[in-house]
Design a protein around this motif. Structure first.
Motif, PDB file in Angstrom:
ATOM      1  N   VAL A 259       0.875  -1.180   0.000  1.00 39.46           N
ATOM      2  CA  VAL A 259       0.000   0.000   0.000  1.00 39.46           C
ATOM      3  C   VAL A 259       0.909   1.226   0.000  1.00 39.46           C
ATOM      4  N   GLU A 264      -4.168   2.846  -5.552  1.00 36.63           N
ATOM      5  CA  GLU A 264      -5.586   2.865  -5.207  1.00 36.63           C
ATOM      6  C   GLU A 264      -5.804   2.129  -3.889  1.00 36.63           C
ATOM      7  N   PRO A 265      -6.714   2.617  -3.037  1.00 38.54           N
ATOM      8  CA  PRO A 265      -7.007   1.900  -1.792  1.00 38.54           C
ATOM      9  C   PRO A 265      -7.510   0.491  -2.096  1.00 38.54           C
ATOM     10  N   ARG A 340      -5.919   0.811   5.820  1.00 39.45           N
ATOM     11  CA  ARG A 340      -6.588   2.119   5.823  1.00 39.45           C
ATOM     12  C   ARG A 340      -5.642   3.193   6.348  1.00 39.45           C
ATOM     13  N   THR A 343      -3.092   3.972   3.711  1.00 42.93           N
ATOM     14  CA  THR A 343      -3.686   4.750   2.627  1.00 42.93           C
ATOM     15  C   THR A 343      -3.801   6.217   3.021  1.00 42.93           C
ATOM     16  N   GLN A 346       0.199   8.740   3.452  1.00 46.74           N
ATOM     17  CA  GLN A 346       1.072   8.515   2.302  1.00 46.74           C
ATOM     18  C   GLN A 346       2.193   9.549   2.331  1.00 46.74           C
TER      19      GLN A 346
END
Length: 347
Positions: A259, A264-265, A340, A343, A346
């Motif tokens: 991640v 993209e999540p 999560r 994400t 970042q």
């Protein structure tokens, strides 16, 4: 200086912009900025990638126009605007674009080279360290994996670190800065702390790297930044720990390599966000469930009856589309909540 730049801009836009460049680099020098900050200033002000190369001291720094560091070993092009670090020396600072060199380009290059020369002398061993032990340029050097070992030792001594001792690197985000810290473009700050050191403050979110020999602080810094991505604000909207130790992540740290910024999540993260938007209680409830030794303990922590928690979990399963009360579903939930955080953070 700003007033002068404004007046000059009305008469001569190039002259006004040049004065603003001077003021910008004067602020960096006054703040004892490191090489990366100087090259970032050159890139942002000129609107194109900038690079600094000093082969003698094994220094290579390249920053894109958006302010992100992206070192590359590709050859420089002779048509790029450039200047040496010293009179008569070889080119060392470049702006990666073609075309005629503007007045602003010339000023950016000159100020970058002048400031970089002093930083290199101060941090890479050609001059004794004079100044405060919280010098950001020294901190940048001791955490830079591309810096020569001799340069990192020199910087460590300047920071008051025992070269034969052990230390942590700490990545911080938010909260007051009560100890020396290096601010970075991505929004986090860097610190180093000897082992043993003072107790860590709780006002900031932070990732704590492993205790390592001083020369291995770049490795601790990389781990600290990964740990910072697993932190949270600790609110109902962003539940999770404010301080994460890299040593405690174990295999979970591998998830950070998947991640990554810009990806993209994952589907499970998107499902969590959609479910949380429909039910504000969902995130703190699920976090309590994965961090408590039992559901009854989780219910007590949430200040709800055990049957209420069971109803919430049943509703959560309907919203998410997978069971959360089975061992497999529990693990999936743990990974989804961790992803999560990655994400959202970042760096």
């Amino acid at each position: 200086m700003e007033e002068l730049a404004g007046r000059l801009a009305a008469l001569d836009p190039d002259a006004g912009a040049a004065v603003q460049v001077i003021a910008y680099f004067d602020r960096l020098v006054e703040g004892r900025a490191g090489l990366e900050a100087l090259v970032r200033g050159a890139a942002v002000l000129s609107g194109c990638p900038a690079r600094l190369v000093d082969e003698a001291r094994q220094v290579r720094v390249r920053v894109e126009a958006d302010g992100r560091r992206r070192d590359e070993n590709g050859p420089v092009r002779p048509e790029w605007p450039s200047v040496p670090l010293t009179a008569g020396g070889v080119p060392a600072v470049w702006l990666e674009r073609t075309g005629p060199r503007t007045v602003v380009d010339a000023m950016v290059l000159e100020r970058t080279a002048s400031a970089a020369r002093h930083v290199l002398d101060r941090t890479r061993g050609r001059a004794p360290v004079h100044g405060p032990a919280d010098d950001p340029a020294l901190l940048e050097t001791v955490l830079d994996p591309t810096a020569a070992e001799s340069a990192r030792l020199h910087a460590a001594r300047g920071l008051g670190l025992d070269p034969d001792g052990r230390a942590h690197a700490i990545a911080l985000r938010g909260g007051p800065v009560k100890q020396p810290a290096l601010s970075l473009a991505s929004g986090e700050r860097a610190r180093v702390q000897p082992v043993p050191g003072p107790e860590l403050p709780h006002e900031s979110r932070m990732g704590v790297g492993p205790a390592v020999p001083v020369l291995e602080l770049p490795r601790s810094w990389s781990a600290a930044r990964t740990a910072l991505r697993f932190t949270a604000e600790g609110t109902d909207q962003d539940p999770g720990p404010r301080i994460v130790h890299a040593d405690g992540l174990g295999t979970l740290a591998l998830l950070a390599a998947v991640v990554t910024p810009g990806t993209e999540p994952p589907p499970d993260v998107r499902a969590l966000e959609q479910a949380a938007a429909a039910s504000p209680w969902l995130l703190p409830t699920l976090y309590a469930v994965i961090t408590s030794p039992s559901r009854r303990t989780a219910a007590t922590e949430l200040n709800v009856h055990h049957s209420t928690l069971q109803d919430r979990l049943a509703h959560a399963e309907a919203l998410l589309g997978w069971p959360v009360r089975t061992p497999q579903g529990h693990l999936r939930l743990q990974l989804a909540l961790a992803a999560r955080l990655l994400t959202r953070n970042q760096l």
